[in-house]
Design a protein around this motif. Structure first.
Motif, PDB file in Angstrom:
ATOM      1  N   ALA A 112      -8.192  -0.061  -0.367  1.00 31.56           N
ATOM      2  CA  ALA A 112      -7.015   0.670  -0.844  1.00 31.56           C
ATOM      3  C   ALA A 112      -7.308   1.341  -2.175  1.00 31.56           C
ATOM      4  O   ALA A 112      -6.944   2.500  -2.398  1.00 31.56           O
TER       5      ALA A 112
ATOM      6  N   LYS B  65       1.710   6.545  -7.121  1.00 33.44           N
ATOM      7  CA  LYS B  65       0.661   7.472  -7.564  1.00 33.44           C
ATOM      8  C   LYS B  65       1.139   8.913  -7.442  1.00 33.44           C
ATOM      9  O   LYS B  65       0.900   9.744  -8.335  1.00 33.44           O
ATOM     10  N   ALA B  66       1.811   9.240  -6.351  1.00 31.09           N
ATOM     11  CA  ALA B  66       2.323  10.593  -6.167  1.00 31.09           C
ATOM     12  C   ALA B  66       3.329  10.971  -7.248  1.00 31.09           C
ATOM     13  O   ALA B  66       3.483  12.157  -7.577  1.00 31.09           O
TER      14      ALA B  66
ATOM     15  N   LEU C 259       0.954   4.431  -2.802  1.00 23.47           N
ATOM     16  CA  LEU C 259       0.933   5.859  -2.501  1.00 23.47           C
ATOM     17  C   LEU C 259       2.059   6.604  -3.219  1.00 23.47           C
ATOM     18  O   LEU C 259       1.829   7.650  -3.837  1.00 23.47           O
ATOM     19  N   VAL C 260       3.281   6.079  -3.133  1.00 24.14           N
ATOM     20  CA  VAL C 260       4.405   6.821  -3.706  1.00 24.14           C
ATOM     21  C   VAL C 260       4.401   6.756  -5.231  1.00 24.14           C
ATOM     22  O   VAL C 260       4.783   7.732  -5.900  1.00 24.14           O
TER      23      VAL C 260
ATOM     24  N   GLU D  12       7.119   3.227   4.235  1.00 25.42           N
ATOM     25  CA  GLU D  12       7.480   4.295   3.304  1.00 25.42           C
ATOM     26  C   GLU D  12       8.967   4.250   2.944  1.00 25.42           C
ATOM     27  O   GLU D  12       9.345   4.584   1.810  1.00 25.42           O
TER      28      GLU D  12
ATOM     29  N   ARG E 284       0.833  -1.207   0.000  1.00 20.51           N
ATOM     30  CA  ARG E 284       0.000   0.000   0.000  1.00 20.51           C
ATOM     31  C   ARG E 284       0.867   1.256   0.000  1.00 20.51           C
ATOM     32  O   ARG E 284       0.532   2.250  -0.656  1.00 20.51           O
ATOM     33  N   ALA E 285       1.990   1.219   0.705  1.00 22.62           N
ATOM     34  CA  ALA E 285       2.896   2.369   0.689  1.00 22.62           C
ATOM     35  C   ALA E 285       3.454   2.592  -0.712  1.00 22.62           C
ATOM     36  O   ALA E 285       3.603   3.738  -1.158  1.00 22.62           O
TER      37      ALA E 285
ATOM     38  N   SER F 272      -9.520   4.396  -1.666  1.00 21.63           N
ATOM     39  CA  SER F 272      -8.829   5.538  -1.061  1.00 21.63           C
ATOM     40  C   SER F 272      -7.892   6.228  -2.043  1.00 21.63           C
ATOM     41  O   SER F 272      -7.604   7.419  -1.898  1.00 21.63           O
ATOM     42  N   LEU F 273      -7.413   5.493  -3.045  1.00 25.39           N
ATOM     43  CA  LEU F 273      -6.459   6.047  -4.005  1.00 25.39           C
ATOM     44  C   LEU F 273      -7.084   6.297  -5.379  1.00 25.39           C
ATOM     45  O   LEU F 273      -6.372   6.679  -6.317  1.00 25.39           O
TER      46      LEU F 273
END
Length: 251
Positions: free
Chosen positions: A47, A28-29, A25-26, A222, A21-22, A50-51
């Protein structure tokens, strides 16, 4: 270093929690189009919600299911560029003497940690070869480089297999423009199993582990995700067949 992955399509396994999941996040960022997959249907759906990313519940140890997933994503997006593979774990097992290990104990951890990584890589390789550019990043483990703190024979053997798979696939795919690397995390508290493992060491055992790290602290999901992002980047194009230890400087 500004890592941008615009116009790249990424499939992230083990994305319901923790390191997977981390990574979602990165990535996608960094601008990538992400697809998430996990055996945990409810977790990966949460997940994905949320994304705002497509979520696919899938048993990746099933070759046909893994191939079908890659085909579905490639057809929907017109491409698939990056595999970020974090699916794995101990499946609730704990360290026990070798005499007590059943065939199911042994095989289930290879299914969780090795089979899915291979089937997804196999399914994606024709797409990566055709495009002439690709990245595969597998989450290995410190347990793939030395005896495992878990004491679980099958987990240590499976993660050693992941390390071997990284190096072998790099030899095969790098001439076609796809790099294959692994990240070997130290102990990261990302889910109930790792928290239970950490607590089982007791105060003195936990302090011994921290004293054995240069940083004197545990890492985070992360920390691992950002290492994976770098290995998936354009900037890491001449790095392949490597296992990057991200473990706080374990002695």
């Amino acid at each position: 270093m500004d890592i941008r992955l615009h116009d790249r399509v990424v499939l992230i396994s083990g994305a319901a929690q923790g390191i997977g999941r981390a990574m979602a996040l990165v990535f996608k960022a960094a601008g990538a189009t992400i697809h998430l997959t996990d055996l945990d249907e409810a977790g990966v759906a949460a997940a994905g919600a949320s994304l705002s990313a497509p979520a696919h519940a899938c048993d990746l140890s099933d070759r046909a299911a893994a191939h079908a997933l890659v085909r579905k994503i490639a057809e929907a997006e017109g491409r698939l560029d990056i595999l970020a593979l974090a699916a794995g774990g101990v499946r609730g097992q704990v360290g026990r003497p070798i005499e007590e290990i059943t065939e199911e104990d042994w095989r289930s951890l290879f299914q969780a940690n090795v089979d899915g990584a291979f089937w997804l890589s196999q399914a994606a390789s024709p797409h990566l070869k055709r495009s002439g550019w690709g990245r595969i990043v597998m989450i290995a483990s410190g347990a793939g480089l030395r005896p495992s703190l878990t004491g679980i024979q099958a987990y240590a053997a499976a993660k050693h297999a992941v390390v071997g798979l990284v190096r072998q696939l790099s030899w095969e795919l790098a001439p076609h423009g796809t790099t294959v690397n692994g990240v070997a995390p130290g102990l990261i508290l990302t889910n109930p199993a790792t928290h239970e493992q950490w607590e089982s060491y007791g105060p003195e055992g936990r302090q011994r582990i921290l004293d054995g790290l240069h940083t004197r602290r545990l890492g985070s999901a992360e920390d691992i995700a950002t290492a994976a992002l770098f290995l998936a980047s354009e900037q890491a194009g001449w790095i392949t067949g490597q296992i990057l230890s991200v473990d706080g400087g374990r002695l």
